[in-house]
Design a protein around this motif. Structure first.
Motif, mmCIF file in Angstrom:
data_model
loop_
_atom_site.group_PDB
_atom_site.id
_atom_site.type_symbol
_atom_site.label_atom_id
_atom_site.label_comp_id
_atom_site.label_asym_id
_atom_site.label_seq_id
_atom_site.Cartn_x
_atom_site.Cartn_y
_atom_site.Cartn_z
ATOM 1 N N SER A 61 -20.062 -27.581 7.918
ATOM 2 C CA SER A 61 -19.246 -28.337 6.961
ATOM 3 C C SER A 61 -17.867 -28.631 7.529
ATOM 4 C CB SER A 61 -19.108 -27.550 5.655
ATOM 5 O OG SER A 61 -20.353 -27.430 5.006
ATOM 6 N N GLN A 62 -17.284 -27.650 8.215
ATOM 7 C CA GLN A 62 -15.966 -27.852 8.828
ATOM 8 C C GLN A 62 -16.008 -28.978 9.858
ATOM 9 O OE1 GLN A 62 -15.197 -23.597 10.032
ATOM 10 N NE2 GLN A 62 -13.113 -24.153 9.399
ATOM 11 N N LEU A 63 -17.034 -28.969 10.697
ATOM 12 C CA LEU A 63 -17.138 -29.987 11.742
ATOM 13 C C LEU A 63 -17.333 -31.371 11.140
ATOM 14 C CD1 LEU A 63 -19.367 -28.124 14.369
ATOM 15 C CD2 LEU A 63 -16.890 -28.437 14.412
ATOM 16 N N GLN A 64 -18.137 -31.458 10.100
ATOM 17 C CA GLN A 64 -18.353 -32.754 9.438
ATOM 18 C C GLN A 64 -17.070 -33.262 8.789
ATOM 19 O OE1 GLN A 64 -21.607 -31.394 6.976
ATOM 20 N NE2 GLN A 64 -23.138 -32.476 8.209
ATOM 21 N N GLU A 65 -16.373 -32.368 8.108
ATOM 22 C CA GLU A 65 -15.126 -32.753 7.439
ATOM 23 C C GLU A 65 -14.070 -33.177 8.450
ATOM 24 O OE1 GLU A 65 -14.048 -29.413 5.064
ATOM 25 O OE2 GLU A 65 -15.804 -29.593 3.747
ATOM 26 N N HIS A 66 -14.002 -32.448 9.546
ATOM 27 C CA HIS A 66 -13.024 -32.790 10.580
ATOM 28 C C HIS A 66 -13.343 -34.148 11.191
ATOM 29 C CE1 HIS A 66 -11.146 -32.837 14.581
ATOM 30 N NE2 HIS A 66 -10.205 -32.131 14.008
ATOM 31 N N ALA A 67 -14.617 -34.400 11.472
ATOM 32 C CA ALA A 67 -15.009 -35.678 12.077
ATOM 33 C C ALA A 67 -14.703 -36.841 11.138
ATOM 34 C CB ALA A 67 -16.491 -35.655 12.427
ATOM 35 N N ARG A 68 -14.912 -36.658 9.840
ATOM 36 C CA ARG A 68 -14.606 -37.725 8.876
ATOM 37 C C ARG A 68 -13.105 -38.007 8.821
ATOM 38 N NH1 ARG A 68 -18.886 -35.402 5.674
ATOM 39 N NH2 ARG A 68 -17.383 -34.011 4.648
ATOM 40 N N ALA A 69 -12.321 -36.962 8.898
ATOM 41 C CA ALA A 69 -10.871 -37.115 8.756
ATOM 42 C C ALA A 69 -10.183 -37.578 10.043
ATOM 43 C CB ALA A 69 -10.257 -35.801 8.285
ATOM 44 N N TYR A 70 -10.647 -37.080 11.182
ATOM 45 C CA TYR A 70 -9.928 -37.312 12.438
ATOM 46 C C TYR A 70 -10.788 -37.911 13.549
ATOM 47 C CZ TYR A 70 -6.828 -33.944 10.141
ATOM 48 O OH TYR A 70 -6.021 -33.290 9.238
ATOM 49 N N GLY A 71 -12.105 -37.959 13.350
ATOM 50 C CA GLY A 71 -12.998 -38.323 14.439
ATOM 51 C C GLY A 71 -13.371 -37.080 15.223
ATOM 52 N N LYS A 72 -14.493 -37.110 15.902
ATOM 53 C CA LYS A 72 -14.926 -35.918 16.631
ATOM 54 C C LYS A 72 -14.102 -35.742 17.900
ATOM 55 C CE LYS A 72 -18.657 -37.815 19.500
ATOM 56 N NZ LYS A 72 -20.085 -37.690 19.849
ATOM 57 N N GLU A 108 -26.224 -30.258 15.438
ATOM 58 C CA GLU A 108 -26.821 -30.614 14.152
ATOM 59 C C GLU A 108 -25.959 -31.567 13.336
ATOM 60 O OE1 GLU A 108 -28.101 -27.108 12.039
ATOM 61 O OE2 GLU A 108 -28.955 -26.239 13.865
ATOM 62 N N THR A 109 -24.656 -31.570 13.582
ATOM 63 C CA THR A 109 -23.756 -32.464 12.831
ATOM 64 C C THR A 109 -23.424 -33.737 13.605
ATOM 65 O OG1 THR A 109 -21.823 -31.283 13.721
ATOM 66 C CG2 THR A 109 -22.691 -30.547 11.578
ATOM 67 N N GLY A 110 -23.973 -33.889 14.796
ATOM 68 C CA GLY A 110 -23.695 -35.076 15.595
ATOM 69 C C GLY A 110 -22.273 -35.150 16.099
ATOM 70 N N THR A 111 -21.647 -33.986 16.254
ATOM 71 C CA THR A 111 -20.244 -33.969 16.691
ATOM 72 C C THR A 111 -20.086 -33.401 18.104
ATOM 73 O OG1 THR A 111 -19.910 -31.816 15.592
ATOM 74 C CG2 THR A 111 -19.351 -33.800 14.338
ATOM 75 N N ALA A 112 -21.161 -33.409 18.870
ATOM 76 C CA ALA A 112 -21.074 -32.919 20.253
ATOM 77 C C ALA A 112 -20.078 -33.781 21.027
ATOM 78 C CB ALA A 112 -22.442 -32.972 20.918
ATOM 79 N N PRO A 113 -19.258 -33.168 21.871
ATOM 80 C CA PRO A 113 -18.240 -33.920 22.610
ATOM 81 C C PRO A 113 -18.824 -34.604 23.853
ATOM 82 C CG PRO A 113 -18.149 -31.620 23.226
ATOM 83 C CD PRO A 113 -19.213 -31.721 22.160
ATOM 84 N N ASP A 148 -29.928 -31.718 26.776
ATOM 85 C CA ASP A 148 -29.275 -32.986 26.475
ATOM 86 C C ASP A 148 -27.859 -32.783 25.964
ATOM 87 O OD1 ASP A 148 -30.057 -31.776 24.156
ATOM 88 O OD2 ASP A 148 -30.705 -33.610 23.148
ATOM 89 N N PHE A 149 -27.276 -31.636 26.276
ATOM 90 C CA PHE A 149 -25.925 -31.303 25.828
ATOM 91 C C PHE A 149 -25.005 -31.333 27.047
ATOM 92 C CE2 PHE A 149 -22.558 -28.499 24.186
ATOM 93 C CZ PHE A 149 -22.438 -28.960 22.874
ATOM 94 N N PRO A 150 -23.898 -32.086 26.994
ATOM 95 C CA PRO A 150 -23.047 -32.293 28.183
ATOM 96 C C PRO A 150 -22.103 -31.117 28.463
ATOM 97 C CG PRO A 150 -22.124 -33.465 26.324
ATOM 98 C CD PRO A 150 -23.392 -32.827 25.822
ATOM 99 N N TYR A 151 -22.560 -30.160 29.230
ATOM 100 C CA TYR A 151 -21.767 -28.949 29.442
ATOM 101 C C TYR A 151 -21.509 -28.681 30.921
ATOM 102 C CZ TYR A 151 -25.904 -26.474 31.133
ATOM 103 O OH TYR A 151 -27.005 -26.087 31.891
ATOM 104 N N ILE A 152 -20.464 -27.905 31.165
ATOM 105 C CA ILE A 152 -20.225 -27.263 32.461
ATOM 106 C C ILE A 152 -19.766 -25.848 32.163
ATOM 107 C CG2 ILE A 152 -18.645 -27.128 34.437
ATOM 108 C CD1 ILE A 152 -18.840 -30.120 34.743
ATOM 109 N N ILE A 153 -20.293 -24.889 32.909
ATOM 110 C CA ILE A 153 -19.929 -23.487 32.759
ATOM 111 C C ILE A 153 -18.996 -23.097 33.900
ATOM 112 C CG2 ILE A 153 -20.791 -21.109 32.793
ATOM 113 C CD1 ILE A 153 -23.476 -22.275 31.708
#
Length: 321
Positions: A61-72, A108-113, A148-153
């Motif tokens: 919910s936090q991630l969705q709310e943040h994306a709506r307010a500010y963009g991901k 799950e929220t479509g907010t992957a960077p 399919d997740f854009p990561y570097i460790i």
């Protein structure tokens, strides 16, 4: 303007990551708990968020709310975690489960960077013998399964620099004229100055590569005696008494310190996890991959970095000459 989230931003490494993001002119978000110190996060441009990693539904919910307010966020550096705790199970809960919850929520929220950097540790690779290292390795393996997740460790070795408190204890000991060393065989050590680690992280953010894991060090290997000598020279200390502590004694002291920490309610720097770290004789790592793939070159070797670090300790009243 790029938007970046730095989790664990109130800590030693995290605060330097936030500084760099601000210097890039990016919209910088600091992920910290409400009760965390903001001593090194005073720039008014920083925005704060307290993500609820322990509650997956609330986190989504936090991630969705943040994306709506500010963009991901365009970039995320997941630096949050713990290096010491009262209950060893907390390593797994915080370093692994919370990281897993975060990644799952982003997906799950479509907010992957565009790029997700996981700040892991050399303690996680290749065969961790500490609860801390094992928790970091579990987080790595989960992330590596997200094809399919854009990561570097990033797996930094011993990170030192201004604002750091654990190596600072060693500096104070040498300043007092004592070098307390575990075991009787030389220990091979590697280091990375915090500013160089930050540079590596931002090179990773800008790279088109994904699905990679890199050790991060300054490219040199030091014996424990060489390390002490470098610290002593930076302090202007000519004589330091070397005291080697047998592992059996160190283990007993570590167990006692851990037991006392549970009684006092404050995690101890010396504990069984720390014992295994000090017992490990070889901390060498291969920096060629990060040098070849990301063009990383450490600007500081231990001599230069330690001088700058100790100057900071002195100027900020942590250490008196």
């Amino acid at each position: 303007m790029k938007k970046i989230l730095v989790t664990g931003a109130s800590g030693f490494i995290g605060s330097f990551l936030a500084d760099r993001a601000l210097s890039n002119g990016w919209d910088t978000w600091a992920g910290i708990r409400k009760n965390s110190s903001r001593e090194y996060l005073t720039d008014p441009r920083i925005q704060f968020i307290d993500l609820h990693y322990s509650d997956p539904e609330k986190l989504k919910s936090q991630l969705q709310e943040h994306a709506r307010a500010y963009g991901k966020w365009d970039y995320i550096i997941h630096n949050a975690g713990i290096t010491k705790c009262l209950d060893p199970e907390d390593f797994d809960r915080v370093n692994y489960m919370y990281t897993r919850h975060f990644i799952e929520a982003l997906r799950e929220t479509g907010t992957a960077p565009e790029k997700f950097i996981l700040m892991s540790s050399l303690s996680a690779y290749p065969n961790p013998d500490t609860a801390y290292g094992k928790s970091k390795l579990k987080a790595e393996r989960f992330l590596q399964d997200q094809h399919d997740f854009p990561y570097i460790i990033l797996r930094p070795t011993g990170v030192y620099g201004p604002r750091e408190k654990d190596y600072f204890l060693m500096v104070k000991s040498v300043r007092a004229g004592f070098d307390l060393t575990a075991g009787f065989e030389p220990q091979l050590l590697t280091f990375i100055y915090v500013k160089d680690l930050v540079e590596a992280a931002f090179l990773a953010l800008g790279s088109p590569l994904s699905g990679k894991a890199y050790a991060v060090a300054d490219g040199r290997v030091y014996t424990d005696q060489e390390y002490t000598g470098i610290v002593a020279r930076a302090l202007g200390k000519k004589r330091v008494m070397k005291i080697r502590i047998p592992f059996l004694v160190l283990k007993a002291v570590s167990v006692l310190a851990e037991a006392f920490s549970k009684f006092s309610g404050k995690p101890s720097t010396l504990n069984r996890d720390k014992y295994f770290i000090m017992k490990r004789r070889d901390w060498r790592c291969d920096t060629k991959p990060i040098e070849e793939d990301l063009g990383f070159r450490a600007a500081y070797h231990l001599e230069e970095g330690m001088r700058e670090c100790i100057d900071w300790y002195i100027s900020h009243g942590w250490l008196y000459q």
